[in-house]
Design a protein around this motif. Structure first.
Motif, PDB file in Angstrom:
ATOM      1  N   PRO A   1      -9.840   9.863  -6.846  1.00 15.75           N
ATOM      2  CA  PRO A   1      -9.125   9.506  -8.079  1.00 15.75           C
ATOM      3  C   PRO A   1      -7.762   8.885  -7.771  1.00 15.75           C
ATOM      4  CG  PRO A   1     -10.129  11.667  -8.294  1.00 15.75           C
ATOM      5  CD  PRO A   1     -10.310  11.276  -6.869  1.00 15.75           C
ATOM      6  N   GLY A   2      -7.466   7.766  -8.392  1.00 19.48           N
ATOM      7  CA  GLY A   2      -6.194   7.077  -8.189  1.00 19.48           C
ATOM      8  C   GLY A   2      -6.247   5.967  -7.167  1.00 19.48           C
ATOM      9  N   VAL A   3      -7.322   5.886  -6.369  1.00 22.89           N
ATOM     10  CA  VAL A   3      -7.443   4.840  -5.349  1.00 22.89           C
ATOM     11  C   VAL A   3      -8.206   3.662  -5.939  1.00 22.89           C
ATOM     12  CG1 VAL A   3      -8.369   4.221  -3.091  1.00 22.89           C
ATOM     13  CG2 VAL A   3      -7.338   6.482  -3.444  1.00 22.89           C
ATOM     14  N   ALA A   4      -7.599   2.492  -5.890  1.00 21.07           N
ATOM     15  CA  ALA A   4      -8.253   1.282  -6.410  1.00 21.07           C
ATOM     16  C   ALA A   4      -8.944   0.496  -5.315  1.00 21.07           C
ATOM     17  CB  ALA A   4      -7.213   0.389  -7.094  1.00 21.07           C
TER      18      ALA A   4
ATOM     19  N   ALA B   1       0.849  -1.198   0.000  1.00 20.63           N
ATOM     20  CA  ALA B   1       0.000   0.000   0.000  1.00 20.63           C
ATOM     21  C   ALA B   1       0.877   1.239   0.000  1.00 20.63           C
ATOM     22  CB  ALA B   1      -0.919   0.002   1.214  1.00 20.63           C
ATOM     23  N   PRO B   2       0.952   2.005  -1.101  1.00 26.01           N
ATOM     24  CA  PRO B   2       1.790   3.211  -1.127  1.00 26.01           C
ATOM     25  C   PRO B   2       1.299   4.312  -0.200  1.00 26.01           C
ATOM     26  CG  PRO B   2       1.228   2.478  -3.356  1.00 26.01           C
ATOM     27  CD  PRO B   2       0.335   1.733  -2.420  1.00 26.01           C
TER      28      PRO B   2
ATOM     29  N   ALA C   1      -2.142  11.243  -1.948  1.00 24.97           N
ATOM     30  CA  ALA C   1      -2.118  11.704  -0.557  1.00 24.97           C
ATOM     31  C   ALA C   1      -2.504  13.171  -0.454  1.00 24.97           C
ATOM     32  CB  ALA C   1      -0.731  11.481   0.048  1.00 24.97           C
ATOM     33  N   GLY C   2      -2.143  13.966  -1.454  1.00 19.08           N
ATOM     34  CA  GLY C   2      -2.499  15.377  -1.446  1.00 19.08           C
ATOM     35  C   GLY C   2      -3.988  15.616  -1.587  1.00 19.08           C
TER      36      GLY C   2
ATOM     37  N   LEU D   1      -4.428   1.869   1.325  1.00 17.47           N
ATOM     38  CA  LEU D   1      -4.965   2.233   0.018  1.00 17.47           C
ATOM     39  C   LEU D   1      -4.158   1.565  -1.086  1.00 17.47           C
ATOM     40  CD1 LEU D   1      -5.681   6.061   0.454  1.00 17.47           C
ATOM     41  CD2 LEU D   1      -7.149   4.100   0.992  1.00 17.47           C
ATOM     42  N   GLY D   2      -4.855   0.786  -1.913  1.00 15.24           N
ATOM     43  CA  GLY D   2      -4.240   0.268  -3.126  1.00 15.24           C
ATOM     44  C   GLY D   2      -4.489   1.256  -4.252  1.00 15.24           C
ATOM     45  N   LEU D   3      -3.471   1.602  -5.022  1.00 12.01           N
ATOM     46  CA  LEU D   3      -3.602   2.622  -6.059  1.00 12.01           C
ATOM     47  C   LEU D   3      -3.811   2.007  -7.435  1.00 12.01           C
ATOM     48  CD1 LEU D   3      -0.863   5.201  -4.979  1.00 12.01           C
ATOM     49  CD2 LEU D   3      -3.210   4.905  -4.142  1.00 12.01           C
TER      50      LEU D   3
END
Length: 776
Positions: free
Chosen positions: A86-89, A48-49, A210-211, A198-200
């Motif tokens: 957006p960007g979160v899978a 998870a990044p 994160a922002g 969170l998987g991206l």
């Protein structure tokens, strides 16, 4: 010139070289271990990044930060909102739980790893498991296990969880340790989640995602990326790392301090031995500044020559410490030590600073001596005490005595700390003032042997060479005092702890957890006829954690110092994140809140019980054993005592090792410098054996002086420490005198002293007798 001096007079710099080599090696290795011991992301969340952490509470006293759990409603709202960013899978709550495999009805495996070895299958999406066979679990009672367990798909595995024993069906095997169950099973066995992984989506940037999160999270969480994700490490692993960090810090502190002490004493004695040489330099026109620069340059050259190989040796050996650190409970499983580039550089830099600091005072003192005075007194030992040494030693004695004056007005809890601090300062003062006490002690100790030739030579030689004897006795004093004080204090405190804890357990027998089990399951507790307490944690509105204990009573007993009132409802957040008001029924002088056991269990399915105080016969249960109350107390104390003993062994090993080095180097230089004296003895008719007896007796006398002075400071402090412990627990405490430690420290110092003093006399030479060899 400095390099030529080192090559010509290398024996004078040998002790400094060895001290710096060992000190830099210890520092380099410790820093390498410390760098590897930083919190790390749990393996299950490593994919998870971005990790979202629950609201954080930072204790005012600077302790560990804590994250209070989300409620079920908060968690549902957050996971839904995060999944739409957006960007979160995927947004997966972290729900580790306790589980251990049962073999023949007994739990197996490491108890620390077992606390978080259970995981929901949803976390496998973050770091895909390599399924070697079978499929994912989908129903309660199904599990994917490590293929190394040897359980085939379709087989069963017996386990114990916080709820009790269970039998799970294996639906798949994987290439990773752990027990992966259906999400619903994990929800029922784990406490409230405090982290969401969170998987991206492919191509998504962690920093950009994160922002975007603060607007979604509000005051319900914080986004963590990079190394900051280490905050998600299980609390048990974090506590284990903290213990290891304390040992590393102590090793660095003691190693650096003792290195400075050894280098400073070595350089000071070396400068004294070179007074004629320095006087000649002054006589031919060398300025004080040039003398100081020469001595400083010598120290720095030795520092570089010893520091570079020492730093590389320490960094190279550091990986070998990973196994022992894990085995002794100083680091969690999976701990590894790699090469950290900055650790050797920092260690070399500190070594150079230590070398410069160690030589600076002696260089200034040597450079201030006028040329003619240095030549005039070169054959006789200068006054043993300088003004700076008088002031520093006297100041330390006054400071230590001032701390001791605080004892009458201190509380019972404060007295042991005051005694320890006072004794440590007094040991420093006694070491600095050692030459003052040498002459009267020598006269007293050698009085029976004053009429024999050897006794007379030793007695008078020590009397007129107080600086040499004091330089040897001072490190022995510090080592003996330090060892006796620390070991005696901790062993006496262990004795007091056993007395106090046993008094709190009136039952004759208890059902306790087995050694490799973190606690008793609810089923094991319910099976036992007796009283138990269920430990958990609740959170105040501010997020501050508060220890909670579940008891058989229906009362809510609150700590008396928090402003709570009887009959007043207080809203508490429980381990599952649910907020529920409880009504205070009474107040007590305690640091925890007592709650009904059923209430605690309902909100904390992961809680374990340490012990059941039996009121009847013991019932055999997985993970539970029966023992007497005294045995239980001794075992719990022994677990802490083992860590304390490890700390003491490491610290004493470092301090005694450097002390022995200081003693050996001082005597080696002194014996080499006394060649004219030994030649005179030989010409007067003394045999080699007689000369050797004089040298050995003087060495042992110096060790005896240091041991007596160290005991003179440490033993009264031990009695004061025992008095404080007796007052604290209200019961008599036996003073534990560490005779074994004392004998070991004195023996090491004496053995090294005899070897270093004898070696120059025993070197074979062409002239036959050692005395003639030295004369040549």
């Amino acid at each position: 010139m400095s390099l030529s001096m080192i090559r010509y007079r290398w024996s004078l710099f040998l002790g400094t070289f060895v001290a710096l080599f060992l000190g830099v090696a210890v520092l380099s290795g410790s820093l390498s271990v410390w760098a590897a011991a930083q919190p790390r992301v749990p393996d299950a969340l490593a994919g998870a990044p971005v990790i979202v952490a629950a609201p954080r509470f930072d204790p005012p006293d600077g302790g560990f930060p804590t994250y209070r759990p989300w409620s079920a409603q908060e968690l549902d709202r957050l996971t839904t909102a995060l999944s739409r960013v957006p960007g979160v899978a995927a947004a997966v709550p972290d729900r580790p739980f306790y589980v251990q495999r049962l073999v023949d009805g007994r739990p197996v495996g490491d108890r620390r790893d077992a606390l978080h070895s259970g995981r929901p299958w949803a976390e496998a999406r973050l770091r895909p498991l390599g399924l070697t066979s079978g499929a994912a679990p989908s129903e309660p009672g199904e599990v994917v296990v490590d293929a190394a367990l040897g359980v085939p798909v379709g087989g069963t595995v017996a386990v114990v969880t916080a709820a009790g024993p269970a039998t799970w069906t294996v639906t798949g095997t994987a290439d990773r340790a752990g027990f992966y169950v259906a999400d619903a099973t994990a929800d029922a066995l784990a406490g409230g989640p405090r982290f969401i992984a969170l998987g991206l989506a492919p191509g998504a940037d962690a920093a950009e995602v994160a922002g975007r999160l603060p607007a979604v999270l509000g005051d319900l969480g914080t986004a963590l990326t990079g190394d900051a994700r280490g905050a998600a490490e299980p609390e048990a692993d974090r506590s284990t790392r903290w213990i290891g960090a304390q040992l590393i810090i102590a090793v660095v502190f003691v190693g650096t301090f003792v290195s400075i002490f050894v280098v400073a004493s070595t350089c000071a004695f070396s400068a004294t031995q070179r007074r004629r040489e320095l006087g000649l330099l002054r006589a031919v026109g060398a300025t004080p500044g040039q003398v100081r620069r020469m001595l400083l340059a010598e120290a720095l050259l030795v520092g570089v020559g010893a520091g570079v190989p020492g730093a590389l040796a320490g960094a190279g050996l550091a990986p070998l410490l990973a196994g022992p650190f894990v085995a002794t409970g100083l680091e969690p499983g999976g701990f590894r030590v790699g090469f950290t580039w900055w650790a050797p550089l920092v260690a070399v830099g500190v070594g150079l600073v230590v070398a410069a600091a160690g030589v600076w005072l002696s260089a200034r003192r040597a450079a201030r001596v006028p040329a003619l005075e240095a030549l005039r007194v070169a054959a006789a030992e200068p006054r043993p005490m300088t003004l700076a040494r008088w002031l520093t030693g006297g100041g330390a004695v006054l400071s230590g005595g001032g701390l001791a004056l605080l004892l009458p007005g201190a509380s019972a809890e404060q007295k042991p700390t005051i005694v320890l601090g006072s004794a440590m300062v007094l040991l420093v003062g006694a070491a600095l003032l050692a030459p003052v006490f040498v002459v009267p002690l020598v006269r007293l100790v050698t009085w029976p042997a004053r009429r024999g030739a050897t006794g007379l030579l030793v007695r008078e030689g020590a009397r007129v060479s107080a600086r040499r004897v004091g330089s040897t006795a001072a490190p022995v004093l510090a080592a003996v005092g330090f060892a006796v004080l620390l070991v005696g204090t901790f062993q006496t405190a262990d004795e007091a702890t056993g007395i106090e804890d046993t008094a709190r357990i009136p039952e004759s027998a208890v059902a306790a957890r087995a050694d490799n089990v973190p606690g008793l399951s609810e089923a094991a507790v319910r099976a036992q006829p007796g009283r138990s307490e269920l430990a958990s944690t609740v959170y105040l509105a501010s997020g501050e954690p508060l220890d909670a204990v579940g008891t058989a009573s229906a009362d809510v007993v609150a700590p008396a110092g928090r402003g709570w009132k009887v009959g007043e409802p207080v809203a508490l957040r429980f381990a599952d994140g649910a907020v529920e008001p409880v009504t205070v029924t009474s107040l007590a002088a305690q640091d925890w809140v007592s709650l009904p056991r059923d209430l605690v269990r309902r909100h904390d399915p992961a809680a374990l019980t340490d012990v059941v105080y039996l009121a009847g016969g013991f019932v055999q249960s997985p993970g539970a054993i029966v023992m007497t109350a005294r045995s239980y107390v001794e075992r719990e104390a022994a677990e802490e005592g083992d860590l304390i003993d490890l700390f003491l062994r490491v610290l004493l090993g470092i301090s005694v090792g450097f002390t022995g080095l200081a003693v050996a180097n001082t005597l080696l230089m002194a014996t080499n410098a006394r060649r004219p004296e030994f030649v005179t003895l030989h010409r007067a008719g003394a045999t080699t054996g007689q000369t050797l007896r004089v040298v050995v007796s003087e060495a042992l006398l110096s060790v005896l002086m240091g041991s007596l002075l160290g005991l003179a400071v440490a033993v009264p402090a031990l009695f004061e420490s025992r008095a404080g412990l007796q007052e604290e627990i209200g019961s008599a405490v036996t003073l534990v005198m560490p005779w074994g430690t004392l004998a070991a420290v004195v023996s090491v110092c004496a053995g090294l002293a005899v070897l270093a003093a004898s070696l120059p006399l025993l070197r074979p030479g062409a002239g036959g007798s050692p005395a003639r060899t030295m004369a040549g």
